[in-house]
Motif scaffolding. Structure first.
Motif, PDB file in Angstrom:
ATOM      1  N   MET A   1      70.364  24.599 -32.115  1.00  0.00           N
ATOM      2  CA  MET A   1      70.888  25.835 -31.359  1.00  0.00           C
ATOM      3  C   MET A   1      72.372  26.222 -32.012  1.00  0.00           C
ATOM      4  O   MET A   1      72.607  27.351 -32.403  1.00  0.00           O
ATOM      5  CB  MET A   1      71.406  25.806 -29.904  1.00  0.00           C
ATOM      6  CG  MET A   1      71.595  27.086 -29.139  1.00  0.00           C
ATOM      7  SD  MET A   1      70.334  28.217 -29.451  1.00  0.00           S
ATOM      8  CE  MET A   1      70.979  29.618 -30.068  1.00  0.00           C
ATOM      9  N   TYR A   2      73.119  25.382 -32.470  1.00  0.00           N
ATOM     10  CA  TYR A   2      74.425  25.564 -33.293  1.00  0.00           C
ATOM     11  C   TYR A   2      74.069  26.345 -34.639  1.00  0.00           C
ATOM     12  O   TYR A   2      74.753  27.236 -35.106  1.00  0.00           O
ATOM     13  CB  TYR A   2      75.247  24.104 -33.421  1.00  0.00           C
ATOM     14  CG  TYR A   2      75.859  23.630 -32.415  1.00  0.00           C
ATOM     15  CD1 TYR A   2      76.407  24.309 -31.267  1.00  0.00           C
ATOM     16  CD2 TYR A   2      76.030  22.167 -32.170  1.00  0.00           C
ATOM     17  CE1 TYR A   2      76.745  23.624 -30.205  1.00  0.00           C
ATOM     18  CE2 TYR A   2      76.450  21.696 -30.933  1.00  0.00           C
ATOM     19  CZ  TYR A   2      76.714  22.418 -30.150  1.00  0.00           C
ATOM     20  OH  TYR A   2      77.296  21.816 -28.862  1.00  0.00           O
TER      21      TYR A   2
ATOM     22  N   ASN B   1      63.808  32.019 -31.475  1.00  0.00           N
ATOM     23  CA  ASN B   1      64.851  31.194 -30.923  1.00  0.00           C
ATOM     24  C   ASN B   1      64.089  29.947 -30.514  1.00  0.00           C
ATOM     25  O   ASN B   1      63.175  30.119 -29.693  1.00  0.00           O
ATOM     26  CB  ASN B   1      65.745  31.752 -29.672  1.00  0.00           C
ATOM     27  CG  ASN B   1      66.262  31.008 -28.886  1.00  0.00           C
ATOM     28  OD1 ASN B   1      65.707  30.936 -27.707  1.00  0.00           O
ATOM     29  ND2 ASN B   1      67.353  30.113 -29.233  1.00  0.00           N
ATOM     30  N   SER B   2      64.175  28.732 -31.031  1.00  0.00           N
ATOM     31  CA  SER B   2      63.282  27.688 -30.715  1.00  0.00           C
ATOM     32  C   SER B   2      64.034  26.228 -30.750  1.00  0.00           C
ATOM     33  O   SER B   2      63.403  25.295 -30.866  1.00  0.00           O
ATOM     34  CB  SER B   2      62.079  27.674 -31.691  1.00  0.00           C
ATOM     35  OG  SER B   2      60.923  26.813 -31.155  1.00  0.00           O
ATOM     36  N   ALA B   3      65.250  26.271 -30.410  1.00  0.00           N
ATOM     37  CA  ALA B   3      65.922  24.978 -30.533  1.00  0.00           C
ATOM     38  C   ALA B   3      65.499  23.937 -29.437  1.00  0.00           C
ATOM     39  O   ALA B   3      65.156  24.269 -28.396  1.00  0.00           O
ATOM     40  CB  ALA B   3      67.405  25.412 -30.523  1.00  0.00           C
ATOM     41  N   SER B   4      65.263  22.852 -29.837  1.00  0.00           N
ATOM     42  CA  SER B   4      65.200  21.992 -29.007  1.00  0.00           C
ATOM     43  C   SER B   4      66.356  20.866 -28.815  1.00  0.00           C
ATOM     44  O   SER B   4      66.243  19.754 -28.118  1.00  0.00           O
ATOM     45  CB  SER B   4      63.890  20.990 -29.148  1.00  0.00           C
ATOM     46  OG  SER B   4      64.190  20.578 -30.665  1.00  0.00           O
TER      47      SER B   4
ATOM     48  N   THR C   1      66.373  41.966 -29.049  1.00  0.00           N
ATOM     49  CA  THR C   1      66.577  40.392 -28.432  1.00  0.00           C
ATOM     50  C   THR C   1      65.518  40.288 -27.313  1.00  0.00           C
ATOM     51  O   THR C   1      65.568  40.879 -26.267  1.00  0.00           O
ATOM     52  CB  THR C   1      68.067  40.586 -27.985  1.00  0.00           C
ATOM     53  OG1 THR C   1      68.374  41.574 -26.972  1.00  0.00           O
ATOM     54  CG2 THR C   1      68.899  40.361 -29.048  1.00  0.00           C
ATOM     55  N   LEU C   2      64.541  39.248 -27.598  1.00  0.00           N
ATOM     56  CA  LEU C   2      63.518  39.052 -26.755  1.00  0.00           C
ATOM     57  C   LEU C   2      63.843  37.777 -25.777  1.00  0.00           C
ATOM     58  O   LEU C   2      63.775  36.983 -26.358  1.00  0.00           O
ATOM     59  CB  LEU C   2      62.133  39.104 -27.452  1.00  0.00           C
ATOM     60  CG  LEU C   2      61.840  40.262 -28.250  1.00  0.00           C
ATOM     61  CD1 LEU C   2      60.377  39.961 -28.837  1.00  0.00           C
ATOM     62  CD2 LEU C   2      62.003  41.476 -27.752  1.00  0.00           C
ATOM     63  N   GLY C   3      64.298  37.893 -24.785  1.00  0.00           N
ATOM     64  CA  GLY C   3      64.603  36.762 -23.920  1.00  0.00           C
ATOM     65  C   GLY C   3      65.959  37.123 -23.578  1.00  0.00           C
ATOM     66  O   GLY C   3      66.896  37.275 -24.289  1.00  0.00           O
ATOM     67  N   PRO C   4      66.268  36.667 -22.026  1.00  0.00           N
ATOM     68  CA  PRO C   4      67.900  36.928 -21.617  1.00  0.00           C
ATOM     69  C   PRO C   4      68.375  36.056 -22.335  1.00  0.00           C
ATOM     70  O   PRO C   4      70.031  36.388 -22.517  1.00  0.00           O
ATOM     71  CB  PRO C   4      67.685  36.736 -20.194  1.00  0.00           C
ATOM     72  CG  PRO C   4      66.321  35.873 -19.987  1.00  0.00           C
ATOM     73  CD  PRO C   4      65.499  36.282 -21.219  1.00  0.00           C
ATOM     74  N   ASN C   5      68.489  35.008 -22.749  1.00  0.00           N
ATOM     75  CA  ASN C   5      69.170  33.931 -23.352  1.00  0.00           C
ATOM     76  C   ASN C   5      69.600  34.394 -24.957  1.00  0.00           C
ATOM     77  O   ASN C   5      70.792  34.275 -25.271  1.00  0.00           O
ATOM     78  CB  ASN C   5      68.633  32.428 -23.552  1.00  0.00           C
ATOM     79  CG  ASN C   5      67.221  32.759 -24.189  1.00  0.00           C
ATOM     80  OD1 ASN C   5      66.428  33.423 -23.964  1.00  0.00           O
ATOM     81  ND2 ASN C   5      66.944  31.663 -25.155  1.00  0.00           N
TER      82      ASN C   5
ATOM     83  N   LEU D   1      67.725  27.734 -21.053  1.00  0.00           N
ATOM     84  CA  LEU D   1      66.926  27.902 -22.402  1.00  0.00           C
ATOM     85  C   LEU D   1      68.100  27.781 -23.430  1.00  0.00           C
ATOM     86  O   LEU D   1      69.202  27.972 -23.165  1.00  0.00           O
ATOM     87  CB  LEU D   1      66.519  29.370 -22.308  1.00  0.00           C
ATOM     88  CG  LEU D   1      65.564  29.711 -21.229  1.00  0.00           C
ATOM     89  CD1 LEU D   1      65.141  31.107 -21.107  1.00  0.00           C
ATOM     90  CD2 LEU D   1      64.335  28.682 -21.265  1.00  0.00           C
ATOM     91  N   PRO D   2      67.530  27.616 -24.569  1.00  0.00           N
ATOM     92  CA  PRO D   2      68.661  27.620 -25.786  1.00  0.00           C
ATOM     93  C   PRO D   2      69.261  28.869 -26.187  1.00  0.00           C
ATOM     94  O   PRO D   2      68.626  29.931 -26.237  1.00  0.00           O
ATOM     95  CB  PRO D   2      67.950  27.230 -27.030  1.00  0.00           C
ATOM     96  CG  PRO D   2      66.360  27.618 -26.416  1.00  0.00           C
ATOM     97  CD  PRO D   2      66.340  27.284 -25.045  1.00  0.00           C
ATOM     98  N   GLY D   3      70.692  28.615 -25.851  1.00  0.00           N
ATOM     99  CA  GLY D   3      71.323  30.020 -26.292  1.00  0.00           C
ATOM    100  C   GLY D   3      72.976  29.671 -26.023  1.00  0.00           C
ATOM    101  O   GLY D   3      73.513  28.658 -26.619  1.00  0.00           O
ATOM    102  N   ASP D   4      73.613  30.755 -25.368  1.00  0.00           N
ATOM    103  CA  ASP D   4      74.883  30.828 -25.328  1.00  0.00           C
ATOM    104  C   ASP D   4      75.587  29.794 -24.091  1.00  0.00           C
ATOM    105  O   ASP D   4      76.724  29.612 -24.118  1.00  0.00           O
ATOM    106  CB  ASP D   4      75.611  32.055 -25.149  1.00  0.00           C
ATOM    107  CG  ASP D   4      75.261  32.777 -23.811  1.00  0.00           C
ATOM    108  OD1 ASP D   4      74.122  33.097 -23.670  1.00  0.00           O
ATOM    109  OD2 ASP D   4      76.116  32.991 -22.967  1.00  0.00           O
ATOM    110  N   ARG D   5      74.715  29.482 -23.077  1.00  0.00           N
ATOM    111  CA  ARG D   5      75.098  28.900 -21.988  1.00  0.00           C
ATOM    112  C   ARG D   5      75.220  27.279 -22.076  1.00  0.00           C
ATOM    113  O   ARG D   5      75.368  26.544 -20.867  1.00  0.00           O
ATOM    114  CB  ARG D   5      74.260  29.213 -21.081  1.00  0.00           C
ATOM    115  CG  ARG D   5      74.418  30.768 -20.371  1.00  0.00           C
ATOM    116  CD  ARG D   5      73.879  30.831 -19.171  1.00  0.00           C
ATOM    117  NE  ARG D   5      73.490  32.473 -18.894  1.00  0.00           N
ATOM    118  CZ  ARG D   5      73.253  33.142 -17.891  1.00  0.00           C
ATOM    119  NH1 ARG D   5      73.222  32.141 -16.666  1.00  0.00           N
ATOM    120  NH2 ARG D   5      73.353  34.453 -17.392  1.00  0.00           N
ATOM    121  N   MET D   6      75.077  26.860 -23.002  1.00  0.00           N
ATOM    122  CA  MET D   6      74.832  25.184 -23.228  1.00  0.00           C
ATOM    123  C   MET D   6      76.185  24.609 -22.486  1.00  0.00           C
ATOM    124  O   MET D   6      75.880  23.463 -21.423  1.00  0.00           O
ATOM    125  CB  MET D   6      74.996  24.875 -24.796  1.00  0.00           C
ATOM    126  CG  MET D   6      73.726  24.988 -25.433  1.00  0.00           C
ATOM    127  SD  MET D   6      73.820  24.547 -27.166  1.00  0.00           S
ATOM    128  CE  MET D   6      74.876  25.728 -27.639  1.00  0.00           C
TER     129      MET D   6
END
Length: 321
Positions: free
Chosen positions: A159-160, A151-154, A62-66, A301-306
């Motif tokens: 992201m969903y 992971n490239s959601a805008s 997993t490359l990126g903390p998000n 960043l796009p991920g779980d924290r939206m």
């Protein structure tokens, strides 16, 4: 006839075990997904890239903390053998910290080609920063047997879809869908609360030197700001996600609040001192009144924290509205 029917049913059962995600009963009587997919090949459109996944990946980077935290949020941490970019992290959210901290670190900053290719990984879920001309080559990684999902959601909807795709890849479709539903519910509640308020004009301050490094209109962060009741003052700059603007441009757009990114270095305090000591930015009314908000870089960043980020920003913006 009975023998033929028994043979047919046995064949169906074997096919089901080899080709799909099944369910089992837990002690509480509820069902949960079980990884039975060994031979089925799944195809995905990963932002214009066609990728295929054979079976359930066993060794993931997993490359990126998000990206790492999303795997923790979905209960997929057991698959992760290494992560990167923790220099852009202030640590996992409390509910994921213990799990996150147990994941081995592949590289503290950006992943290197050598570390990835010798890791033994068969799958990567990584933020798009890590790939391209100055990063990893996804075609080359494919030759090493490593499938890459970027992971490239805008947008939240993109992201969903990433979350649903991970759910399908790792046989946790129900859990992924429940996570999406929870995020949507929380975000909708914030939108309703902010609907009757005037948007707060926001200057995103990542860093400053010869100008301000900030986010453009097509950056994921811009949408998070809007959903929280704010307006990125540079939302009309849509050629790049990240841009450098002059101090004079920032003043001309009259921000109500400055949103400062919090990550490794310099610290938030040092950034606030930079702003206050800048001959141009110090003229801003929001600087004189110390209208500063902060957010961890990984949170935009796009991920779980939206939902977490939108809730936090909404609280900050309401204070300055």
């Amino acid at each position: 006839m009975k023998k033929k029917m028994s043979a047919f049913l046995a064949a169906v059962m074997i096919f089901s075990v080899l080709s799909g995600c099944g369910k089992k009963e837990t002690k509480s009587g509820q069902s949960e997904n079980v990884d039975h997919r060994e031979k089925t090949e799944l195809a995905f459109d990963n932002y214009g890239r066609k990728i295929t996944v054979q079976g359930v990946p066993k060794k993931v980077l997993t490359l990126g903390p998000n990206c790492t935290e999303l795997f923790c949020a979905l209960g997929l941490e057991k698959y992760v053998i290494g992560d990167s970019l923790n220099n852009h992290s202030r640590g996992a959210l409390p509910q994921y910290k213990e799990t996150y901290d147990k994941i081995p670190e592949l590289n503290h900053s950006s992943a290197t080609r050598e570390s990835v290719e010798t890791s033994g990984a068969d799958f990567i879920y990584g933020i798009d920063w890590e790939f391209g001309e100055e990063g990893l080559d996804v075609d080359e990684l494919e030759q090493f047997g490593i499938t890459t999902y970027m992971n490239s959601a805008s947008t939240p909807d993109e992201m969903y879809q990433e979350i649903r795709d991970l759910g399908e890849i790792f046989c946790i479709e129900d859990k992924a869908e429940a996570y999406v539903k929870e995020q949507k519910t929380r975000i909708s509640a914030v939108k309703d609360q902010a609907a009757n308020r005037k948007p707060v004009n926001v200057l995103v301050y990542d860093s400053g030197n010869d100008g301000i490094f900030t986010c453009g209109g097509n950056n994921f962060e811009t949408l998070l700001i809007e959903l929280a009741g704010g307006k990125n003052i540079f939302d009309d700059q849509t050629k790049k996600q990240w841009i450098t603007v002059s101090y004079e441009e920032a003043i001309a757009r009259e921000p109500d609040v400055i949103l400062i990114h919090d990550y490794d270095s310099p610290s938030v305090k040092e950034k606030i001192d930079e702003i206050k000591n800048n001959a141009v930015l110090s003229q801003l009314e929001c600087v004189k009144k110390e209208r500063f908000a902060t957010i961890e870089l990984e949170s935009v960043l796009p991920g779980d924290r939206m939902a977490y980020t939108i809730e936090k920003l909404a609280g900050d913006f309401h204070e300055f509205s």
